[in-house]
Design a protein around this motif. Structure first.
Motif, PDB file in Angstrom:
ATOM      1  N   ALA A 253       0.902  -1.155  -0.167  1.00 21.00           N
ATOM      2  CA  ALA A 253       0.086  -0.075  -0.146  1.00 21.00           C
ATOM      3  C   ALA A 253       0.659   1.300  -0.115  1.00 21.00           C
ATOM      4  CB  ALA A 253      -0.762   0.037   1.454  1.00 21.00           C
ATOM      5  N   VAL A 254       0.318   2.227  -0.666  1.00 19.17           N
ATOM      6  CA  VAL A 254       0.896   3.749  -0.805  1.00 19.17           C
ATOM      7  C   VAL A 254       0.022   4.762   0.101  1.00 19.17           C
ATOM      8  CG1 VAL A 254       1.997   5.441  -2.170  1.00 19.17           C
ATOM      9  CG2 VAL A 254       2.100   2.816  -2.781  1.00 19.17           C
ATOM     10  N   PRO A 255       0.254   4.912   1.260  1.00 22.97           N
ATOM     11  CA  PRO A 255      -0.694   5.921   1.951  1.00 22.97           C
ATOM     12  C   PRO A 255      -0.792   7.154   1.213  1.00 22.97           C
ATOM     13  CG  PRO A 255       0.622   4.589   3.470  1.00 22.97           C
ATOM     14  CD  PRO A 255       1.278   4.313   2.136  1.00 22.97           C
ATOM     15  N   ASP A 256       0.167   7.767   0.688  1.00 22.21           N
ATOM     16  CA  ASP A 256      -0.062   9.110   0.328  1.00 22.21           C
ATOM     17  C   ASP A 256      -0.909   9.063  -1.168  1.00 22.21           C
ATOM     18  OD1 ASP A 256       1.531  10.130   2.029  1.00 22.21           O
ATOM     19  OD2 ASP A 256       3.224  10.553   0.792  1.00 22.21           O
ATOM     20  N   SER A 257      -1.179   8.071  -1.781  1.00 22.22           N
ATOM     21  CA  SER A 257      -2.096   7.813  -2.784  1.00 22.22           C
ATOM     22  C   SER A 257      -3.588   7.589  -2.606  1.00 22.22           C
ATOM     23  CB  SER A 257      -1.465   6.833  -3.651  1.00 22.22           C
ATOM     24  OG  SER A 257      -1.837   5.643  -3.243  1.00 22.22           O
ATOM     25  N   PHE A 258      -3.674   7.088  -0.919  1.00 20.85           N
ATOM     26  CA  PHE A 258      -5.218   7.080  -0.750  1.00 20.85           C
ATOM     27  C   PHE A 258      -6.040   7.906  -0.893  1.00 20.85           C
ATOM     28  CE2 PHE A 258      -3.859   3.840   2.919  1.00 20.85           C
ATOM     29  CZ  PHE A 258      -3.187   2.907   1.997  1.00 20.85           C
ATOM     30  N   THR A 259      -7.167   7.870  -1.507  1.00 21.11           N
ATOM     31  CA  THR A 259      -8.157   8.888  -1.764  1.00 21.11           C
ATOM     32  C   THR A 259      -9.653   8.303  -1.085  1.00 21.11           C
ATOM     33  OG1 THR A 259      -8.946   7.757  -3.865  1.00 21.11           O
ATOM     34  CG2 THR A 259      -7.377   9.523  -4.114  1.00 21.11           C
ATOM     35  N   HIS A 260      -9.641   7.416  -0.374  1.00 20.02           N
ATOM     36  CA  HIS A 260     -10.955   6.913   0.066  1.00 20.02           C
ATOM     37  C   HIS A 260     -10.628   6.524   1.617  1.00 20.02           C
ATOM     38  CE1 HIS A 260     -12.311   7.263  -4.120  1.00 20.02           C
ATOM     39  NE2 HIS A 260     -13.474   6.974  -3.618  1.00 20.02           N
ATOM     40  N   GLY A 261      -9.648   6.398   1.923  1.00 17.40           N
ATOM     41  CA  GLY A 261      -9.297   5.740   3.509  1.00 17.40           C
ATOM     42  C   GLY A 261      -9.121   4.234   3.554  1.00 17.40           C
ATOM     43  N   THR A 262      -8.418   3.979   4.392  1.00 11.16           N
ATOM     44  CA  THR A 262      -8.060   2.447   4.933  1.00 11.16           C
ATOM     45  C   THR A 262      -9.649   1.872   5.195  1.00 11.16           C
ATOM     46  OG1 THR A 262      -7.537   2.841   7.161  1.00 11.16           O
ATOM     47  CG2 THR A 262      -5.816   3.332   5.887  1.00 11.16           C
ATOM     48  N   SER A 263      -9.378   0.346   5.103  1.00 11.32           N
ATOM     49  CA  SER A 263     -10.517  -0.406   5.528  1.00 11.32           C
ATOM     50  C   SER A 263     -11.069  -0.056   7.079  1.00 11.32           C
ATOM     51  CB  SER A 263     -10.099  -1.790   5.194  1.00 11.32           C
ATOM     52  OG  SER A 263      -9.677  -2.380   3.977  1.00 11.32           O
ATOM     53  N   GLU A 264      -9.955  -0.040   7.758  1.00 12.49           N
ATOM     54  CA  GLU A 264     -10.358   0.207   9.211  1.00 12.49           C
ATOM     55  C   GLU A 264     -11.019   1.676   9.267  1.00 12.49           C
ATOM     56  OE1 GLU A 264     -10.260   2.022  13.069  1.00 12.49           O
ATOM     57  OE2 GLU A 264      -8.786   2.673  11.411  1.00 12.49           O
ATOM     58  N   GLN A 265     -10.605   2.517   8.548  1.00 10.67           N
ATOM     59  CA  GLN A 265     -10.978   3.824   8.420  1.00 10.67           C
ATOM     60  C   GLN A 265     -12.593   4.040   8.208  1.00 10.67           C
ATOM     61  OE1 GLN A 265      -8.221   6.006   6.381  1.00 10.67           O
ATOM     62  NE2 GLN A 265      -7.324   6.862   8.266  1.00 10.67           N
ATOM     63  N   ARG A 266     -12.931   3.180   7.175  1.00 16.24           N
ATOM     64  CA  ARG A 266     -14.075   3.175   6.485  1.00 16.24           C
ATOM     65  C   ARG A 266     -15.056   2.457   7.300  1.00 16.24           C
ATOM     66  NH1 ARG A 266     -14.410   3.395  -0.039  1.00 16.24           N
ATOM     67  NH2 ARG A 266     -16.178   4.434   0.707  1.00 16.24           N
ATOM     68  N   GLN A 267     -14.702   1.345   7.692  1.00 20.03           N
ATOM     69  CA  GLN A 267     -15.434   0.626   8.899  1.00 20.03           C
ATOM     70  C   GLN A 267     -15.858   1.688  10.202  1.00 20.03           C
ATOM     71  OE1 GLN A 267     -13.233  -2.696   9.600  1.00 20.03           O
ATOM     72  NE2 GLN A 267     -14.500  -3.933   8.849  1.00 20.03           N
ATOM     73  N   ARG A 268     -14.919   2.127  10.509  1.00 21.10           N
ATOM     74  CA  ARG A 268     -14.869   2.932  11.796  1.00 21.10           C
ATOM     75  C   ARG A 268     -15.912   4.185  11.537  1.00 21.10           C
ATOM     76  NH1 ARG A 268     -10.981   6.444  13.593  1.00 21.10           N
ATOM     77  NH2 ARG A 268      -9.429   5.475  12.713  1.00 21.10           N
ATOM     78  N   TRP A 269     -15.854   4.899  10.386  1.00 14.18           N
ATOM     79  CA  TRP A 269     -16.681   6.297  10.263  1.00 14.18           C
ATOM     80  C   TRP A 269     -18.205   5.758   9.813  1.00 14.18           C
ATOM     81  CZ3 TRP A 269     -15.998  10.793  11.629  1.00 14.18           C
ATOM     82  CH2 TRP A 269     -14.697  11.142  11.979  1.00 14.18           C
ATOM     83  N   PHE A 270     -18.308   4.525   9.253  1.00 13.16           N
ATOM     84  CA  PHE A 270     -19.632   4.035   8.862  1.00 13.16           C
ATOM     85  C   PHE A 270     -20.260   4.024  10.408  1.00 13.16           C
ATOM     86  CE2 PHE A 270     -22.669   0.588   8.806  1.00 13.16           C
ATOM     87  CZ  PHE A 270     -23.849   1.178   7.917  1.00 13.16           C
TER      88      PHE A 270
END
Length: 302
Positions: free
Chosen positions: A265-282
């Motif tokens: 994974a290349v964190p600086d290229s993320f545009t939608h968030g990690t799996s953990e982040q997406r789960q947490r914010w939902f």
């Protein structure tokens, strides 16, 4: 998910029986707000795109961009053929219509409570390609929202790929996808996505990607708000439903998709968030049920 006895939305355009070749207008590819080089998934795997295995559909179309919301092209006009409204008579069509109706009920009430009026989006069901106010929409792009005509576009074949290729089955997972796109509509109405788009010219690519992540995670949180209120009023949730949505959110995390496609994974290229982040914010939206809990732009810890 219990949806069969709930009302269906009147804001559906069913274009599935129309030939994509009949649309001549709207040349040019849509562009998205939410990142310059990466889309929903980030990296190409086979011919699957955006929401599936990480291809940025805009890269395929020769346009830089990224994110979950198509921005309007100033040269585009809304095709006249897109104005009709239909109520689908097939089960999947009725399902997505019911989910859209649920988002209408929730956001109409929340906007009224804040002293505003909610402008309901339309949902366009199509196969293959379709004209939009943002350019030509294609099924390979996955579900998307176009602020130019305030419509959510979805080729329902996406749900088959979601189940078979992503390992994210379930009707509530499917509903989460729609609620996420409606979340982008809410961001459009409230001016949030417009501010992110305006920042495009002022910040670096890395900084813009970071803003895109916050935009997308907020849309996930807004999807959780829909689930909270829709269940409170209509008891839609059944055992396992929340897990379905969390599984879907995890499956489309930038880190998961990049590792699947390229092994790292290349964190600086993320545009939608990690799996953990997406789960947490939902889950934040689902637990709190209020917009204040979804302020992803003023928190240090995503």
């Amino acid at each position: 998910m219990k949806w069969e006895n709930n009302r269906q939305s009147d804001n559906i355009e069913d274009r599935r029986n129309e030939s994509g070749g009949m649309f001549g207008g709207g040349g040019g590819a849509p562009r998205r707000v939410g990142g310059r080089g990466i889309g929903f998934g980030t990296i190409v795997i086979a011919l699957l795109a955006s929401w599936i295995f990480g291809i940025n559909p805009l890269t395929v179309l020769g346009v830089l961009g990224g994110g979950g919301e198509l921005m309007p092209d100033s040269a585009q006009t809304v095709p006249a053929a897109s104005g009709k409204t239909d109520k689908p008579d097939d089960e999947m069509g009725r399902f997505v219509s019911s989910v859209l109706a649920g988002t209408e009920d929730v956001w109409t009430t929340l906007f009224q409570q804040s002293g505003s009026q909610y402008e309901k989006p339309r949902m366009v069901l199509y196969r293959g390609v379709t004209p939009t106010a943002c350019g030509t929409g294609q099924s390979a792009m996955g579900p998307f929202y176009c602020p130019g005509d305030q419509k959510v576009y979805i080729d329902l074949a996406f749900y088959d790929t979601m189940r078979r290729q992503l390992g994210a089955p379930g009707d509530f997972a499917q509903a989460y996808v729609i609620a996420h796109e409606v979340g982008h509509h809410v961001q459009n109405l409230t001016g949030i996505s417009g501010k992110v788009e305006q920042a495009r010219q002022r910040v670096s690519e890395r900084e813009y990607n970071a803003l895109s992540v916050r935009l997308e995670l907020q849309a996930d949180c807004f999807a959780g708000i829909w689930a909270y209120h829709n269940h409170k009023s209509k008891a839609i949730l059944e055992p396992g439903d929340v897990e379905e949505a969390l599984n879907a959110a995890s499956a489309i995390g930038d880190d998961t998709l990049q590792k699947r496609s390229q092994g790292y994974a290349v964190p600086d290229s993320f545009t939608h968030g990690t799996s953990e982040q997406r789960q947490r914010w939902f889950h934040k939206g689902l637990e709190a049920g209020n917009v204040q809990a979804c302020d992803t732009f003023n928190t240090r810890q995503l």
